[in-house]
Design a protein around this motif. Structure first.
Motif, mmCIF file in Angstrom:
data_model
loop_
_atom_site.group_PDB
_atom_site.id
_atom_site.type_symbol
_atom_site.label_atom_id
_atom_site.label_comp_id
_atom_site.label_asym_id
_atom_site.label_seq_id
_atom_site.Cartn_x
_atom_site.Cartn_y
_atom_site.Cartn_z
ATOM 1 N N ASP A 153 0.830 -1.211 0.000
ATOM 2 C CA ASP A 153 0.000 0.000 0.000
ATOM 3 C C ASP A 153 0.861 1.257 0.000
ATOM 4 O O ASP A 153 0.536 2.241 -0.687
ATOM 5 C CB ASP A 153 -0.918 -0.001 1.221
ATOM 6 C CG ASP A 153 -2.001 -1.070 1.147
ATOM 7 O OD1 ASP A 153 -2.271 -1.571 0.033
ATOM 8 O OD2 ASP A 153 -2.562 -1.413 2.209
ATOM 9 N N VAL A 154 1.943 1.241 0.754
ATOM 10 C CA VAL A 154 2.846 2.398 0.785
ATOM 11 C C VAL A 154 3.493 2.595 -0.584
ATOM 12 O O VAL A 154 3.615 3.727 -1.078
ATOM 13 C CB VAL A 154 3.921 2.218 1.875
ATOM 14 C CG1 VAL A 154 4.998 3.306 1.764
ATOM 15 C CG2 VAL A 154 3.281 2.256 3.260
ATOM 16 N N ALA A 155 3.898 1.509 -1.220
ATOM 17 C CA ALA A 155 4.517 1.596 -2.542
ATOM 18 C C ALA A 155 3.553 2.206 -3.555
ATOM 19 O O ALA A 155 3.942 3.051 -4.379
ATOM 20 C CB ALA A 155 4.961 0.214 -3.010
ATOM 21 N N GLU A 166 1.413 12.619 3.985
ATOM 22 C CA GLU A 166 0.102 12.257 3.444
ATOM 23 C C GLU A 166 -0.195 10.782 3.669
ATOM 24 O O GLU A 166 -1.314 10.403 4.044
ATOM 25 C CB GLU A 166 0.043 12.594 1.955
ATOM 26 C CG GLU A 166 -0.004 14.075 1.655
ATOM 27 C CD GLU A 166 0.126 14.384 0.188
ATOM 28 O OE1 GLU A 166 -0.390 15.428 -0.256
ATOM 29 O OE2 GLU A 166 0.752 13.573 -0.544
ATOM 30 N N ILE A 167 0.814 9.937 3.452
ATOM 31 C CA ILE A 167 0.630 8.503 3.649
ATOM 32 C C ILE A 167 0.374 8.195 5.119
ATOM 33 O O ILE A 167 -0.504 7.396 5.462
ATOM 34 C CB ILE A 167 1.861 7.732 3.140
ATOM 35 C CG1 ILE A 167 2.031 7.936 1.630
ATOM 36 C CG2 ILE A 167 1.740 6.242 3.458
ATOM 37 C CD1 ILE A 167 3.346 7.408 1.082
ATOM 38 N N ALA A 168 1.137 8.844 5.995
ATOM 39 C CA ALA A 168 0.969 8.622 7.433
ATOM 40 C C ALA A 168 -0.430 9.015 7.883
ATOM 41 O O ALA A 168 -1.069 8.303 8.672
ATOM 42 C CB ALA A 168 2.025 9.414 8.198
ATOM 43 N N TYR A 169 -0.915 10.128 7.373
ATOM 44 C CA TYR A 169 -2.260 10.588 7.749
ATOM 45 C C TYR A 169 -3.324 9.603 7.263
ATOM 46 O O TYR A 169 -4.238 9.239 8.021
ATOM 47 C CB TYR A 169 -2.504 11.971 7.145
ATOM 48 C CG TYR A 169 -3.899 12.503 7.398
ATOM 49 C CD1 TYR A 169 -4.248 13.049 8.635
ATOM 50 C CD2 TYR A 169 -4.866 12.448 6.392
ATOM 51 C CE1 TYR A 169 -5.533 13.519 8.865
ATOM 52 C CE2 TYR A 169 -6.154 12.919 6.625
ATOM 53 C CZ TYR A 169 -6.482 13.446 7.853
ATOM 54 O OH TYR A 169 -7.757 13.905 8.080
ATOM 55 N N GLU A 170 -3.209 9.153 6.027
ATOM 56 C CA GLU A 170 -4.208 8.247 5.462
ATOM 57 C C GLU A 170 -4.190 6.876 6.143
ATOM 58 O O GLU A 170 -5.231 6.225 6.267
ATOM 59 C CB GLU A 170 -3.966 8.081 3.960
ATOM 60 C CG GLU A 170 -4.262 9.345 3.159
ATOM 61 C CD GLU A 170 -4.005 9.169 1.680
ATOM 62 O OE1 GLU A 170 -3.634 8.050 1.267
ATOM 63 O OE2 GLU A 170 -4.181 10.157 0.922
ATOM 64 N N MET A 171 -3.004 6.443 6.575
ATOM 65 C CA MET A 171 -2.885 5.123 7.195
ATOM 66 C C MET A 171 -3.018 5.180 8.717
ATOM 67 O O MET A 171 -3.007 4.140 9.382
ATOM 68 C CB MET A 171 -1.535 4.494 6.814
ATOM 69 C CG MET A 171 -1.374 4.241 5.329
ATOM 70 S SD MET A 171 0.240 3.505 4.910
ATOM 71 C CE MET A 171 0.079 1.917 5.729
#
Length: 217
Positions: A153-155, A166-171
């Motif tokens: 998912d991160v990739a 942005e990734i940290a917030y969404e996850m």
């Protein structure tokens, strides 16, 4: 014997085809255009080798290897990358998955052809650095396994241009957690620069749509 090219690299393809023409004219070669064509030519009773550019299967190697070996259990996978560096952990990853080889700096015939000769003779071919890593036990570390669901998912998020925040917030995780995932992703997919995420994701989408991008002559 049949050799399949899963790459758009014309230098590598040209070098291999010329070598086979001179040394092993009995080997049939095929450019992979789409999965259906590949499966048609693969056959269940043929000795086959597929020469795969690193990013063609980078996010989901095990799934594709398992699928194709279900059609032909004699199929041998050989991965390669170009450039002066060597993605040792990627080499360890495909070694763990049972690939017959990983060739670094493959655009150089002095590196590419001896490795292929070993493979055509029924042996494996890996850089000495990868073999040394195996002796040192690095093949047993977390950095060598297939991508976890979260890493995948991160990739994908990175491929779409999203930032760590942005990734940290969404996850709903910390920035440091995302950076940790990225660290392992870099090793597992053989990361060289940020654009690699977009490239490996694009190749995955093309394959899932029935074709192998860039392989047409």
């Amino acid at each position: 014997m049949k050799l399949f090219f899963a790459t758009s690299n014309y230098v590598v393809k040209g070098t291999v085809k010329e070598f086979l023409k001179q040394k092993l004219p009995q080997v049939q070669t095929f450019d992979v255009l789409k999965d259906d064509d590949f499966k048609y030519h693969l056959g269940s009773d043929s000795d086959c080798v597929i020469l795969v550019e690193k990013f063609f299967l980078g996010l989901c190697i095990q799934e594709k290897m398992t699928s194709l070996k279900g059609i032909n259990d004699k199929l041998r996978f050989v991965f390669f990358e170009t450039g002066e560096s060597c993605s040792d952990f990627f080499g360890l990853r495909v070694h763990k998955l049972g690939a017959s080889g990983f060739i670094c700096n493959a655009e150089t015939s002095e590196t590419l052809l001896p490795a292929l000769q070993k493979i055509f003779s029924g042996n494996s071919a890996y850089p000495q650095t990868v073999l040394d890593d195996i002796k040192n036990g690095l093949h047993l570390t977390r950095a060598v396994g297939e991508l976890t669901d979260t890493e995948f998912d991160v990739a994908v998020a990175l491929a779409k241009g999203k930032t760590v925040k942005e990734i940290a917030y969404e996850m709903n995780v910390t920035d440091s957690s995302v950076r940790s995932y990225i660290h392992y992703l870099r090793l597992k997919i053989g990361y060289q620069n940020p654009a690699d995420y977009a490239e490996v994701y694009r190749q995955m989408l093309d394959r899932n749509m029935g074709g192998w991008n860039g392989s047409q002559d």
